[in-house]
Write a protein that holds these residues in place. Sequence first.
Motif, PDB file in Angstrom:
ATOM      1  N   PHE A 109      11.723   3.686 -10.862  1.00  0.00           N
ATOM      2  CA  PHE A 109      12.190   3.655 -12.252  1.00  0.00           C
ATOM      3  C   PHE A 109      11.466   2.535 -12.992  1.00  0.00           C
ATOM      4  N   GLY A 110      11.410   2.669 -14.301  1.00  0.00           N
ATOM      5  CA  GLY A 110      10.759   1.652 -15.105  1.00  0.00           C
ATOM      6  C   GLY A 110       9.348   2.063 -15.465  1.00  0.00           C
ATOM      7  N   ASN A 111       8.513   1.072 -15.695  1.00  0.00           N
ATOM      8  CA  ASN A 111       7.144   1.313 -16.131  1.00  0.00           C
ATOM      9  C   ASN A 111       6.267   1.714 -14.940  1.00  0.00           C
ATOM     10  N   ALA A 112       6.050   3.003 -14.758  1.00  0.00           N
ATOM     11  CA  ALA A 112       5.290   3.510 -13.611  1.00  0.00           C
ATOM     12  C   ALA A 112       3.830   3.061 -13.650  1.00  0.00           C
ATOM     13  N   ARG A 113       3.343   2.684 -14.824  1.00  0.00           N
ATOM     14  CA  ARG A 113       1.947   2.241 -14.934  1.00  0.00           C
ATOM     15  C   ARG A 113       1.705   0.946 -14.165  1.00  0.00           C
ATOM     16  N   LEU A 114       2.770   0.151 -13.991  1.00  0.00           N
ATOM     17  CA  LEU A 114       2.616  -1.104 -13.258  1.00  0.00           C
ATOM     18  C   LEU A 114       2.204  -0.849 -11.815  1.00  0.00           C
ATOM     19  N   GLU A 115       2.771   0.176 -11.208  1.00  0.00           N
ATOM     20  CA  GLU A 115       2.428   0.504  -9.824  1.00  0.00           C
ATOM     21  C   GLU A 115       0.967   0.920  -9.726  1.00  0.00           C
ATOM     22  N   LYS A 116       0.477   1.646 -10.714  1.00  0.00           N
ATOM     23  CA  LYS A 116      -0.926   2.065 -10.730  1.00  0.00           C
ATOM     24  C   LYS A 116      -1.847   0.857 -10.925  1.00  0.00           C
ATOM     25  N   ARG A 117      -1.439  -0.059 -11.788  1.00  0.00           N
ATOM     26  CA  ARG A 117      -2.221  -1.276 -11.993  1.00  0.00           C
ATOM     27  C   ARG A 117      -2.262  -2.105 -10.717  1.00  0.00           C
ATOM     28  N   LEU A 118      -1.135  -2.122 -10.008  1.00  0.00           N
ATOM     29  CA  LEU A 118      -1.065  -2.862  -8.754  1.00  0.00           C
ATOM     30  C   LEU A 118      -2.016  -2.264  -7.715  1.00  0.00           C
ATOM     31  N   ALA A 119      -2.037  -0.932  -7.623  1.00  0.00           N
ATOM     32  CA  ALA A 119      -2.911  -0.259  -6.654  1.00  0.00           C
ATOM     33  C   ALA A 119      -4.375  -0.620  -6.895  1.00  0.00           C
ATOM     34  N   ILE A 120      -4.763  -0.718  -8.154  1.00  0.00           N
ATOM     35  CA  ILE A 120      -6.139  -1.092  -8.478  1.00  0.00           C
ATOM     36  C   ILE A 120      -6.435  -2.517  -8.036  1.00  0.00           C
ATOM     37  N   LYS A 121      -5.488  -3.425  -8.298  1.00  0.00           N
ATOM     38  CA  LYS A 121      -5.665  -4.830  -7.930  1.00  0.00           C
ATOM     39  C   LYS A 121      -5.738  -5.028  -6.414  1.00  0.00           C
ATOM     40  N   LEU A 122      -5.102  -4.116  -5.661  1.00  0.00           N
ATOM     41  CA  LEU A 122      -5.055  -4.252  -4.200  1.00  0.00           C
ATOM     42  C   LEU A 122      -6.105  -3.394  -3.499  1.00  0.00           C
ATOM     43  N   SER A 123      -6.993  -2.783  -4.239  1.00  0.00           N
ATOM     44  CA  SER A 123      -7.987  -1.879  -3.658  1.00  0.00           C
ATOM     45  C   SER A 123      -8.953  -2.645  -2.750  1.00  0.00           C
ATOM     46  N   PRO A 124      -9.558  -1.949  -1.769  1.00  0.00           N
ATOM     47  CA  PRO A 124     -10.495  -2.613  -0.841  1.00  0.00           C
ATOM     48  C   PRO A 124     -11.669  -3.295  -1.531  1.00  0.00           C
ATOM     49  N   THR A 144      -2.360   5.392  10.452  1.00  0.00           N
ATOM     50  CA  THR A 144      -2.158   5.841   9.072  1.00  0.00           C
ATOM     51  C   THR A 144      -2.688   4.815   8.082  1.00  0.00           C
ATOM     52  N   TRP A 145      -2.361   3.547   8.314  1.00  0.00           N
ATOM     53  CA  TRP A 145      -2.781   2.485   7.394  1.00  0.00           C
ATOM     54  C   TRP A 145      -4.298   2.317   7.371  1.00  0.00           C
ATOM     55  N   ILE A 146      -4.919   2.355   8.558  1.00  0.00           N
ATOM     56  CA  ILE A 146      -6.370   2.211   8.620  1.00  0.00           C
ATOM     57  C   ILE A 146      -7.044   3.388   7.920  1.00  0.00           C
ATOM     58  N   ALA A 147      -6.516   4.592   8.163  1.00  0.00           N
ATOM     59  CA  ALA A 147      -7.077   5.786   7.515  1.00  0.00           C
ATOM     60  C   ALA A 147      -6.921   5.699   6.002  1.00  0.00           C
ATOM     61  N   GLN A 148      -5.778   5.209   5.554  1.00  0.00           N
ATOM     62  CA  GLN A 148      -5.551   5.084   4.115  1.00  0.00           C
ATOM     63  C   GLN A 148      -6.527   4.081   3.498  1.00  0.00           C
ATOM     64  N   ARG A 149      -6.772   2.993   4.190  1.00  0.00           N
ATOM     65  CA  ARG A 149      -7.693   1.985   3.668  1.00  0.00           C
ATOM     66  C   ARG A 149      -9.128   2.502   3.663  1.00  0.00           C
ATOM     67  N   HIS A 150      -9.445   3.324   4.659  1.00  0.00           N
ATOM     68  CA  HIS A 150     -10.817   3.807   4.800  1.00  0.00           C
ATOM     69  C   HIS A 150     -11.092   5.044   3.944  1.00  0.00           C
ATOM     70  N   PHE A 151     -10.193   6.035   4.046  1.00  0.00           N
ATOM     71  CA  PHE A 151     -10.405   7.303   3.350  1.00  0.00           C
ATOM     72  C   PHE A 151      -9.705   7.377   1.995  1.00  0.00           C
ATOM     73  N   GLY A 152      -8.769   6.449   1.743  1.00  0.00           N
ATOM     74  CA  GLY A 152      -8.008   6.508   0.500  1.00  0.00           C
ATOM     75  C   GLY A 152      -6.856   7.475   0.557  1.00  0.00           C
ATOM     76  N   MET A 193       0.824  -1.206   0.000  1.00  0.00           N
ATOM     77  CA  MET A 193       0.000   0.000   0.000  1.00  0.00           C
ATOM     78  C   MET A 193       0.863   1.264   0.000  1.00  0.00           C
ATOM     79  N   GLU A 194       2.094   1.143   0.476  1.00  0.00           N
ATOM     80  CA  GLU A 194       2.983   2.294   0.587  1.00  0.00           C
ATOM     81  C   GLU A 194       3.998   2.353  -0.550  1.00  0.00           C
ATOM     82  N   SER A 195       3.659   1.744  -1.665  1.00  0.00           N
ATOM     83  CA  SER A 195       4.588   1.680  -2.787  1.00  0.00           C
ATOM     84  C   SER A 195       4.800   3.035  -3.445  1.00  0.00           C
ATOM     85  N   ARG A 196       6.005   3.214  -3.975  1.00  0.00           N
ATOM     86  CA  ARG A 196       6.387   4.451  -4.667  1.00  0.00           C
ATOM     87  C   ARG A 196       7.294   4.083  -5.833  1.00  0.00           C
ATOM     88  N   PRO A 197       6.901   4.374  -7.078  1.00  0.00           N
ATOM     89  CA  PRO A 197       7.728   3.985  -8.231  1.00  0.00           C
ATOM     90  C   PRO A 197       9.025   4.775  -8.282  1.00  0.00           C
TER      91      PRO A 197
END
Length: 307
Positions: A133-148, A197-205, A127-131
């Motif tokens: 180098f490389g294909n930054a779109r992969l991190e965005k795709r990952l965030a979608i796959k890991l969404s609540p 922080t983690w709970i707030a991120q999961r709840h509020f985004g 959840m705390e990932s930060r790109p």
Amino acid sequence: SIKNGRKALHLCHINGVSASEILSLNSWLTDQIIISAWKVFLPEKIDQKRSALIAVGGYGRNELHPHSDIDLMVLFTSKPNSIERLFVERYIRFLWDIGLQVGNSVRTLDDCVIQARKDVTVLTNLMESRPLFGNARLEKRLAIKLSPKRLWDVHDYFRAKTDEQLARHHFYNDTAYNLEPHIKEGPGGLRDIQTITWIAQRHFGSSDFTELIKHNFLTAEEYRMLIRGRNFLWKLRNALHFLSKRREDRLLFDYQKDIAQEFGYQNDRKSLAVEKLMKRYYRTVKELRFLNDLLIQYFQQKILSHE
């Protein structure tokens, strides 16, 4: 060099640069080294669209203490081939050889989902990932796959993290008043702040604490108390790392006197400098534990009441 960089950070620490700025500077310096090495080792034959170098955990948050582990993930769209595997092995080995304490994983998008579904700690780290180098779109795709909406919904995540906190507090005897406290994992320590922080991120985004004010979870004064306490613990943890020259998160007797002197406390007729330091520490973690308990209760009412 890395040693010179750490010396410069130590001078910043001694000369009063804020703890948050030191964490950001250390993260930035580490970024430059890690990205430069990636570019040097990257073979021309590799399809750069297939992979991304990603910072995770505390490093992903840009909260890298002087001797903390540097958590990296090499993310691939699909299973890496032999050239890609060899490249990653050489790259990570080089980072270790130059003195960086790297914690690393090599995963595909599907691997991340499988591991995160099984282990909430893996999910939290990602959840705390930060790109970097490389294909930054992969991190965005990952965030979608890991969404609540796809795994670990807000209810399940809240239960898992609060159970985790209870077990951790129990391990430390449910008290912040140990003579040699663990400033990261102990009750009222940095991990309690991160849990919120983690709970707030999961709840509020969002992991921004100002969201807690917007949603009436914290008053402005409680918010300032939280930030003030966090910054003090950051400063204390930086001092421990610089003094011990390693990742040390226990406020051991061996370091208390030196840190008290470094922080400007002095002996007087009423108390010793080290006593003043520890009094400040105990007062801080007491306030932070109060805020943690308060916020956990608010989240419990907000999240579990909608079951």
